[in-house]
Design a protein around this motif. Structure first.
Motif, PDB file in Angstrom:
ATOM      1  N   ALA A 139       0.848  -1.056  -0.077  1.00 15.24           N
ATOM      2  CA  ALA A 139      -0.245   0.366   0.154  1.00 15.24           C
ATOM      3  C   ALA A 139       0.913   0.475  -0.076  1.00 15.24           C
ATOM      4  O   ALA A 139       0.234   2.462  -1.288  1.00 15.24           O
ATOM      5  CB  ALA A 139      -0.777   0.098   1.218  1.00 15.24           C
ATOM      6  N   GLU A 140       1.934   1.212   1.063  1.00 17.01           N
ATOM      7  CA  GLU A 140       2.314   2.063   0.906  1.00 17.01           C
ATOM      8  C   GLU A 140       3.783   2.411  -0.448  1.00 17.01           C
ATOM      9  O   GLU A 140       4.194   3.973  -0.892  1.00 17.01           O
ATOM     10  CB  GLU A 140       3.788   2.536   1.771  1.00 17.01           C
ATOM     11  N   GLU A 141       4.085   1.701  -1.188  1.00 21.84           N
ATOM     12  CA  GLU A 141       4.211   1.356  -2.253  1.00 21.84           C
ATOM     13  C   GLU A 141       3.971   2.307  -3.671  1.00 21.84           C
ATOM     14  O   GLU A 141       4.629   3.474  -4.510  1.00 21.84           O
ATOM     15  CB  GLU A 141       5.155   0.772  -3.158  1.00 21.84           C
ATOM     16  N   GLN A 142       2.653   2.363  -3.531  1.00 20.65           N
ATOM     17  CA  GLN A 142       0.956   2.172  -4.388  1.00 20.65           C
ATOM     18  C   GLN A 142       1.260   3.766  -3.905  1.00 20.65           C
ATOM     19  O   GLN A 142       0.931   4.930  -5.135  1.00 20.65           O
ATOM     20  CB  GLN A 142       0.392   1.198  -3.985  1.00 20.65           C
ATOM     21  N   ARG A 143       1.461   4.184  -2.571  1.00 15.42           N
ATOM     22  CA  ARG A 143       0.867   5.252  -2.607  1.00 15.42           C
ATOM     23  C   ARG A 143       2.124   6.229  -2.864  1.00 15.42           C
ATOM     24  O   ARG A 143       1.945   6.884  -3.856  1.00 15.42           O
ATOM     25  CB  ARG A 143       0.745   5.399  -0.550  1.00 15.42           C
ATOM     26  N   LEU A 144       3.274   6.019  -2.534  1.00 14.59           N
ATOM     27  CA  LEU A 144       4.469   6.436  -3.390  1.00 14.59           C
ATOM     28  C   LEU A 144       4.501   6.667  -5.152  1.00 14.59           C
ATOM     29  O   LEU A 144       4.799   8.064  -5.885  1.00 14.59           O
ATOM     30  CB  LEU A 144       5.592   6.267  -2.473  1.00 14.59           C
ATOM     31  N   LYS A 145       3.957   5.532  -5.779  1.00 17.73           N
ATOM     32  CA  LYS A 145       3.955   5.769  -6.988  1.00 17.73           C
ATOM     33  C   LYS A 145       2.744   6.086  -7.889  1.00 17.73           C
ATOM     34  O   LYS A 145       2.904   6.944  -9.039  1.00 17.73           O
ATOM     35  CB  LYS A 145       3.622   3.620  -7.657  1.00 17.73           C
ATOM     36  N   GLN A 146       2.258   6.658  -7.735  1.00 17.69           N
ATOM     37  CA  GLN A 146       0.453   6.687  -7.282  1.00 17.69           C
ATOM     38  C   GLN A 146       1.012   8.624  -8.212  1.00 17.69           C
ATOM     39  O   GLN A 146       0.828   8.934  -9.808  1.00 17.69           O
ATOM     40  CB  GLN A 146      -0.516   7.070  -6.876  1.00 17.69           C
TER      41      GLN A 146
END
Length: 168
Positions: A139-146
């Motif tokens: 979830a954190e990776e997705q938040r940073l990539k978005q």
């Protein structure tokens, strides 16, 4: 007065030193003794501080063992609520000799079974915690990539992007 030397053997290390003057025990006054009551009081104080330190050390160790015991009991309760797998039951039964009525084998089997169940519960708990940590990381990776995915540079088609880059 002529200086007198004496040989000293200190664990195989031999050396000379000046002789020390020897006091005549009859002429020397005895050393004054400290007050026995004050000495006893100081001893009791030292003993009290040492015992208090030891008590706090043991108290910390007792708390640590209580925590471990409570954790183990919780794991045992969880494993008792779940039925053990059939393969595990088959393995424990096969360890016993046929027609054995000796309680030591039964006790050993129960102990081993409890250990295996506790280990299984621990592994399941660690696996669950790993899954939670992995989902948090995803979830954190997705938040940073978005924010990078939402850049306007990605909106046109790849051909349009390449032509605009070549033009500049």
């Amino acid at each position: 007065m002529e200086e007198e030397w004496e040989l000293i053997n200190d664990d195989g290390f031999v050396y000379k030193r000046l002789k020390r003057p020897r006091l005549d025990p009859t002429t020397a006054a005895p050393a004054p003794r400290p007050d026995p009551a004050a000495e006893a009081k100081a001893y009791r104080e030292r003993k009290k501080t040492v015992l208090l330190k030891l008590k706090s050390k043991y108290q910390q160790e007792i708390h640590h063992w209580e925590h471990l015991s409570n954790t183990f009991k919780a794991l045992q309760d969880r494993t008792q609520n779940q039925s053990p797998p059939a393969t595990l039951q088959h393995q424990t039964v096969s360890l016993l000799p046929d027609n054995s009525s000796d309680s030591s084998y039964q006790q050993l089997t129960d102990t081993l079974l409890a250990q295996v169940e506790a280990q299984e519960a621990t592994i399941c708990e660690v696996s669950r915690l790993c899954d939670v940590a992995e989902s948090l990381c995803d979830a954190e990776e997705q938040r940073l990539k978005q924010p990078f995915i939402d850049l306007p540079v990605w909106e046109p088609s790849p051909q349009e992007l390449m032509t605009s880059l070549l033009e500049e």
